[in-house]
Design an enzyme around this catalytic site. Structure first.
Site, mmCIF file in Angstrom:
data_model
loop_
_atom_site.group_PDB
_atom_site.id
_atom_site.type_symbol
_atom_site.label_atom_id
_atom_site.label_comp_id
_atom_site.label_asym_id
_atom_site.label_seq_id
_atom_site.Cartn_x
_atom_site.Cartn_y
_atom_site.Cartn_z
ATOM 1 N N GLY A 109 0.831 -1.198 0.000
ATOM 2 C CA GLY A 109 0.000 0.000 0.000
ATOM 3 C C GLY A 109 0.869 1.252 0.000
ATOM 4 O O GLY A 109 0.537 2.267 -0.634
ATOM 5 N N GLN A 154 -7.606 0.256 3.888
ATOM 6 C CA GLN A 154 -8.406 -0.288 4.991
ATOM 7 C C GLN A 154 -9.845 -0.655 4.594
ATOM 8 O O GLN A 154 -10.562 -1.239 5.405
ATOM 9 C CB GLN A 154 -8.439 0.707 6.164
ATOM 10 C CG GLN A 154 -7.118 0.831 6.893
ATOM 11 C CD GLN A 154 -6.685 -0.436 7.624
ATOM 12 O OE1 GLN A 154 -7.455 -1.377 7.811
ATOM 13 N NE2 GLN A 154 -5.426 -0.482 8.028
ATOM 14 N N HIS A 160 -2.167 -7.639 2.423
ATOM 15 C CA HIS A 160 -2.066 -8.247 3.757
ATOM 16 C C HIS A 160 -3.136 -7.774 4.732
ATOM 17 O O HIS A 160 -3.201 -8.263 5.854
ATOM 18 C CB HIS A 160 -0.658 -8.058 4.343
ATOM 19 C CG HIS A 160 -0.303 -6.684 4.787
ATOM 20 N ND1 HIS A 160 -0.151 -6.366 6.124
ATOM 21 C CD2 HIS A 160 -0.057 -5.548 4.111
ATOM 22 C CE1 HIS A 160 0.188 -5.097 6.227
ATOM 23 N NE2 HIS A 160 0.258 -4.577 5.022
ATOM 24 N N CYS A 188 5.196 5.629 20.764
ATOM 25 C CA CYS A 188 6.396 6.043 21.471
ATOM 26 C C CYS A 188 7.385 6.620 20.462
ATOM 27 O O CYS A 188 7.854 5.920 19.576
ATOM 28 C CB CYS A 188 7.000 4.837 22.177
ATOM 29 S SG CYS A 188 8.330 5.301 23.247
HETATM 30 C C1 LIG Z 1 -4.657 3.486 5.253
HETATM 31 C C2 LIG Z 1 -3.378 2.783 4.969
HETATM 32 N N1 LIG Z 1 -2.641 3.154 3.913
HETATM 33 C C3 LIG Z 1 -1.483 2.543 3.607
HETATM 34 C C4 LIG Z 1 -0.989 1.519 4.379
HETATM 35 C C5 LIG Z 1 0.315 0.879 4.012
HETATM 36 O O1 LIG Z 1 0.099 -0.360 3.414
HETATM 37 P P1 LIG Z 1 1.268 -1.450 3.339
HETATM 38 O O2 LIG Z 1 1.446 -1.973 4.743
HETATM 39 O O3 LIG Z 1 0.756 -2.493 2.401
HETATM 40 O O4 LIG Z 1 2.485 -0.763 2.834
HETATM 41 C C6 LIG Z 1 -1.711 1.107 5.500
HETATM 42 C C7 LIG Z 1 -1.185 0.048 6.392
HETATM 43 O O5 LIG Z 1 -1.409 0.057 7.572
HETATM 44 C C8 LIG Z 1 -2.946 1.762 5.808
HETATM 45 O O6 LIG Z 1 -3.675 1.412 6.861
#
Ligand SMILES: Cc1ncc(COP(=O)(O)O)c(C=O)c1O
Length: 385
Positions: A72, A178, A200, A324
């Site tokens: 992502g 999400q 994932h 943190c």
């Molecule tokens: C809203 C959002 N965008 C992007 C990402 C990043 O995705 P990735 O873990 O596949 O790089 C996440 C991951 O937590 C996310 O929640």
């Protein structure tokens, strides 16, 4: 053995057994480079093509509008920088509660001479489409607003924002990491030009994701090399990962609607149970326009890290709304942007439910958290309890 309950599905999900089964041959007999013309290569390409078709069908897109990426994070970077560099200069609109993959890509663009407006959100975590409209300038070249926030789960009014973007002929990028596979996405009705989604979070493997790029969207690549992915993302594809991603999407297409109803009921059971037993608690995010499986709950005047660690000792995996940073605990920037007071923001705990979550898991979390919070509050000076 301690009971184990995983309530951190917004962070990552276990790979679905049907996905594992589909991927396995691609670690063995089907190993060719999908760009090779011989049978070995063609076999790999067939698996990848099938996955692309599945993703495209799920989104109501065509296969050549899907670019596979490494996550992502890469999809967000490709969308934002790809749009920006295709134009050379200009102005972007985003929100203050985006994922860091979007926020930091936008901040990078600022160092490169682009300008960015970071829109505020209301106390429920919503962007006002009116603010988007007011922020548009003659040199605005892109709007990037997430579909749902990973911490609080609030779902943004994307269709309203998309209509504004379309009216001004500005491409809208939506980070749907999400929501993809969890709630319906209608690319046309929502006016979306680019959409990021990741494997994932939906029981697919890590390190594989996608970017939908609407036909005709002017963008450039940010990773140069071979001719892969129609020259939009160079590099030999993660064939096994892509095959697994395609299967994960197929499984979601089948299970999504039923799961959403089931998880929303469990999410509400969790909140109802906690608020009945623990005083001074608050639900963060929108009460209804929210991801089905997400409950972000604040315990006033308690440090969320301590709740997370206490629950971890009970075998329960949740995440803290505070982070943190260099030794000191900071409240989440999302909750700060929503105007959540510090005493509440520091005690925010995110529970994100998924396939394996059952009603008795929820009851176990409710039973477990009550004495933890009581003990933590007992250690506070009387005036702060
Ligand atoms: C809203 C959002 N965008 C992007 C990402 C990043 O995705 P990735 O873990 O596949 O790089 C996440 C991951 O937590 C996310 O929640």
């Amino acid at each position: 053995m301690t009971r184990r309950v995983y309530l951190d599905h917004n962070a990552s999900t276990p790979v679905h057994p049907e996905v594992v089964a589909d991927m396995l041959p691609y670690f063995g007999e089907i190993f060719g480079n999908p760009s090779s013309v011989h049978a070995f290569g063609r076999e790999a390409r067939e698996g990848m093509d099938r996955a692309r078709e599945r993703v495209a069908r799920f989104l109501g897109a065509s296969a050549d509008e899907i670019v596979f990426t490494s996550g992502g994070t890469e999809s967000d970077n490709l969308a934002i920088k790809g749009l920006a560099y295709a134009r050379g200069r200009g102005h972007f609109i985003t929100s203050r509660i985006e994922h860091h993959a979007v926020l930091r890509a936008c901040q990078w663009l600022e160092t490169q001479g682009f300008e960015v407006t970071y829109l505020p959100v209301d106390e429920l975590g919503m962007v006002d489409p009116g603010d988007v409209k007011r922020a548009i300038r003659p040199d605005t070249i892109g709007i990037t607003i997430m579909h749902a926030n990973s911490e609080v789960g609030t779902i943004q009014p994307i269709a309203a924002i998309g209509a504004i973007a379309r009216e001004h002929a500005i491409p809208l990028h939506v980070d749907a990491v999400q929501t993809f596979g969890k709630v319906p996405i209608d690319l046309d009705a929502m006016g979306i030009a680019l959409l990021s989604f990741s494997g994932h979070k939906i029981y697919g493997p890590k390190g594989v994701a996608g970017l939908y790029v609407r036909k005709g969207t002017k963008m450039v690549t940010i990773q140069h090399g071979g001719e892969h992915e129609r020259r939009r993302r160079a590099g030999t594809e993660n064939v096994a990962g892509i095959v697994g991603f395609g299967k994960a999407v197929e499984v979601r297409a089948r299970d999504m609607a039923g799961e959403a109803v089931r998880l929303a009921a469990l999410r509400d059971r969790l909140w109802d149970g906690i608020r009945a037993r623990v005083p001074d608690v608050k639900l963060n995010g929108h009460p209804t326009d929210r991801l089905p499986g997400t409950a972000n709950i604040s315990y006033r005047n308690v440090e969320s890290e301590s709740v997370v660690l206490g629950l971890d000792l009970k075998g329960i995996g949740v995440s803290a709304g505070s982070a943190c940073t260099s030794g000191s605990v900071e409240p989440s920037y999302v909750l700060v942007a929503m105007g959540v007071a510090l005493g509440w923001a520091m005690g925010a705990v995110r529970h994100s439910l998924g396939r394996s979550t059952a009603a008795d898991d929820i009851d176990y979390v409710i039973e477990s958290v009550e004495p933890i919070v009581k003990k933590l509050r007992g250690a506070l000076p009387v005036g702060a309890r």
